[in-house]
Structures are given as structure tokens and as C-alpha cells.
Scaffold this motif. Structure first.
Motif, short mmCIF file in Angstrom:
data_model
loop_
_atom_site.label_atom_id
_atom_site.label_comp_id
_atom_site.label_asym_id
_atom_site.label_seq_id
_atom_site.Cartn_x
_atom_site.Cartn_y
_atom_site.Cartn_z
N ASP A 1 24.22 76.87 43.03
CA ASP A 1 24.96 75.84 43.75
C ASP A 1 25.98 75.10 42.88
O ASP A 1 27.11 74.86 43.31
CB ASP A 1 24.00 74.83 44.36
CG ASP A 1 23.25 75.40 45.56
OD1 ASP A 1 23.67 76.44 46.07
OD2 ASP A 1 22.26 74.78 46.00
N ASN B 1 29.82 75.40 43.88
CA ASN B 1 30.51 74.21 44.38
C ASN B 1 31.73 73.86 43.55
O ASN B 1 32.76 73.40 44.08
CB ASN B 1 29.55 73.03 44.42
CG ASN B 1 28.46 73.18 45.46
OD1 ASN B 1 28.53 74.05 46.33
ND2 ASN B 1 27.43 72.35 45.37
N HIS C 1 35.67 63.49 45.22
CA HIS C 1 34.93 64.39 46.12
C HIS C 1 33.45 64.51 45.77
O HIS C 1 32.60 64.52 46.67
CB HIS C 1 35.58 65.78 46.10
CG HIS C 1 34.81 66.81 46.89
ND1 HIS C 1 34.92 66.90 48.26
CD2 HIS C 1 33.90 67.75 46.51
CE1 HIS C 1 34.14 67.87 48.70
NE2 HIS C 1 33.50 68.40 47.67
N GLU D 1 34.44 76.24 44.47
CA GLU D 1 34.86 76.03 45.86
C GLU D 1 35.74 74.80 46.00
O GLU D 1 36.73 74.81 46.74
CB GLU D 1 33.60 75.91 46.72
CG GLU D 1 33.85 75.88 48.22
CD GLU D 1 32.54 75.88 48.99
OE1 GLU D 1 31.94 76.96 49.13
OE2 GLU D 1 32.12 74.80 49.42
N THR D 2 35.39 73.71 45.29
CA THR D 2 36.09 72.44 45.50
C THR D 2 36.97 72.02 44.33
O THR D 2 37.91 71.26 44.50
CB THR D 2 35.08 71.31 45.74
OG1 THR D 2 34.35 71.04 44.53
CG2 THR D 2 34.11 71.68 46.84
N GLY E 1 21.31 75.28 49.01
CA GLY E 1 21.70 74.23 49.95
C GLY E 1 20.76 73.05 49.96
O GLY E 1 21.11 71.99 50.51
N LYS F 1 29.43 68.84 45.21
CA LYS F 1 29.28 68.89 46.66
C LYS F 1 30.13 70.02 47.21
O LYS F 1 31.29 70.18 46.84
CB LYS F 1 29.71 67.56 47.30
CG LYS F 1 29.49 67.52 48.81
CD LYS F 1 29.78 66.15 49.41
CE LYS F 1 31.25 65.83 49.41
NZ LYS F 1 31.55 64.59 50.19
N SER F 2 29.55 70.82 48.09
CA SER F 2 30.27 71.95 48.67
C SER F 2 31.23 71.46 49.75
O SER F 2 31.21 70.29 50.16
CB SER F 2 29.27 72.94 49.28
OG SER F 2 28.62 72.34 50.39
N LEU F 3 32.07 72.35 50.23
CA LEU F 3 33.01 72.00 51.29
C LEU F 3 32.30 71.64 52.59
O LEU F 3 32.83 70.90 53.41
CB LEU F 3 34.00 73.15 51.52
CG LEU F 3 35.04 73.37 50.42
CD1 LEU F 3 35.92 74.57 50.76
CD2 LEU F 3 35.90 72.12 50.21
N ASN F 4 31.07 72.18 52.77
CA ASN F 4 30.32 71.84 53.98
C ASN F 4 29.33 70.69 53.75
O ASN F 4 28.32 70.57 54.44
CB ASN F 4 29.61 73.07 54.55
CG ASN F 4 28.56 73.63 53.59
OD1 ASN F 4 28.41 73.14 52.47
ND2 ASN F 4 27.83 74.63 54.04
N GLU F 5 29.66 69.84 52.72
CA GLU F 5 28.96 68.57 52.49
C GLU F 5 27.56 68.72 51.91
O GLU F 5 26.78 67.76 51.93
CB GLU F 5 28.88 67.76 53.79
CG GLU F 5 30.23 67.49 54.46
CD GLU F 5 31.14 66.61 53.62
OE1 GLU F 5 30.69 65.54 53.18
OE2 GLU F 5 32.29 67.01 53.39
N LYS F 6 27.19 69.87 51.37
CA LYS F 6 25.89 70.03 50.71
C LYS F 6 26.00 69.53 49.27
O LYS F 6 26.83 70.01 48.50
CB LYS F 6 25.46 71.50 50.72
CG LYS F 6 25.24 72.08 52.11
CD LYS F 6 24.03 71.45 52.80
CE LYS F 6 23.76 72.12 54.15
NZ LYS F 6 22.61 71.51 54.84
#
Length: 209
Positions: A72, A76, A124, A79-80, A106, A35-40
Motif C-alpha cells: 500500500d 499510494n 493530500h 498513484e498520488t 486497503g 492515501k490512495s486516490l480512493n481515500e484508503k
């Protein structure tokens, strides 16, 4: 059939792709959730998860070469720092397989393939609800390989396994939850236990005929 290197390289491209992808035998089928930081949310199938060590517990998998814009899953993870590994069972192999499609950036494979996601505690990244074995991972390192692929190394942060699939020695019974394996890119096999042998000590090797 016997092929030398030059003959292998001269094979028709699709035939060679299928052959080389299948000669390593049956590999584990896993869905990796992120999951990305923007919840995708994202989930994709991989057949390259390998054990690195037990103490500390570490697993790794191979990510294909990335373009200037990483796919993705890898984006992700970078990123996380977190992702999940989820064993695939016979009941959802078709849905799992189609997560290999290249969707728009996305767009969630959970939604497109109707795979139900699950969050456990404060972890997360999303897990696959129907997966019997769920592993929460933390990214440790990414090692570039000679062919442009990336060896993604992670520490095991969480394990969720049904009690009935574990014996008194801590061994996992893959047959107990209809776990599957992958040969090549798109052929799936059921897993049946054939036998179990003791830890091998030199003075206990049988006399083989």
C-alpha cells in the motif's frame, strides 16, 4: 567475534537477519503516511529515511522489493505522488512498531493500531497527529537498487515542528520531544543529546592527546 564473508553467509537465517540489520547502528524511527486516490489511508514504520540535500530540500527512504502487487505505501506514493514522514516518539512506539504487520490490502493501520491521523491544509496525505515532527513529501524519483529494493526520493513540501524543539541555528532537539531510534528490526532506543560541536574548519581542529 570475528566473521568472514563465508562465515556470515553460513549463519542461521534468523540470527543473520538480526545481526546484519543491527550492525548499522541506531537509525531514525519514522512513520510514513499515504492515501490512495480512493481515500484508503495507510501508515507504516520505516528506519531508512536519509537526508539527500538541503537546497533544494530532499529526503529519501528505502522500500523493500515489491511483488506484482505493490504494498500500500509504495502503491499510494506512485498513484498520488504524495506522502508524509512522521517522527516516532516514546509515547507511541508500540503502536508505531505494529504498523509493520502485513494487513489486508486497503485496511488502514491508522484504524487498526489506533493511531490518530491529521490533515494539514490541502496536503493530500495524512500525518500522524501525535508526531512532533511532520514532513510533507512529494515523490520525485524511484531508483532500483541491486538487491531489488527501491530508493524512493522526494522533495520536502512542508515541515511542521514545535517551536520549542528548534534552536536559533535551526537545529532540531530530538530529546525535546522524546524522539526514538531503531536498532535492527524491533529494538527501540531513546535519544539523549551528548554534545554539540562547531562546523569543522581545518585550522580550528583541536590538538587531540
Amino acid at each position: 567475534m570475528q566473521l568472514q564473508k563465508e562465515e556470515i553467509e553460513s549463519l542461521e537465517q534468523k540470527y543473520k537477519l538480526n545481526l546484519i540489520n543491527s550492525i548499522s547502528g541506531v537509525k531514525p524511527a519514522n512513520l510514513i503516511g499515504t492515501k490512495s486516490l480512493n481515500e484508503k489511508e495507510n501508515v507504516a514504520i520505516f528506519s531508512s529515511v536519509v537526508h539527500l540535500g538541503s537546497s533544494p530540500a530532499q529526503l529519501a527512504f528505502i522500500m523493500r522489493p515489491q511483488s506484482e502487487i505493490p504494498r500500500d505505501t509504495y502503491s499510494n506514493i506512485l498513484e498520488t505522488g504524495f506522502y508524509t514522514i512522521n517522527h516516532v516518539s516514546e509515547s507511541f512506539i508500540k503502536k508505531a512498531h505494529y504498523t509493520s504487520a502485513k494487513l489486508e490490502r486497503g485496511e488502514s493501520e491508522f484504524d487498526r493500531m489506533k493511531l490518530e491521523k491529521e490533515y494539514i491544509g490541502e496536503f493530500h496525505a495524512p500525518f500522524v497527529r501525535d508526531s512532533a515532527v511532520k514532513i510533507g513529501m512529494k515523490h520525485m524519483d524511484s531508483v532500483p537498487l541491486p538487491n531489488g529494493c527501491i530508493f524512493v526520493i522526494g522533495s520536502v513540501e512542508m515541515i511542521v515542528i514545535p517551536d520549542h524543539t528548534i534552536n536559533d541555528l535551526g537545529q532540531l532537539n530530538l530529546e525535546g520531544y522524546s524522539g526514538v531510534g531503531i536498532s535492527g528490526l524491533n529494538t527501540y532506543y531513546s535519544l539523549n543529546k551528548l554534545d554539540s560541536f562547531p562546523y569543522v574548519r581545518e585550522d580550528e581542529i583541536p590538538d587531540f592527546e
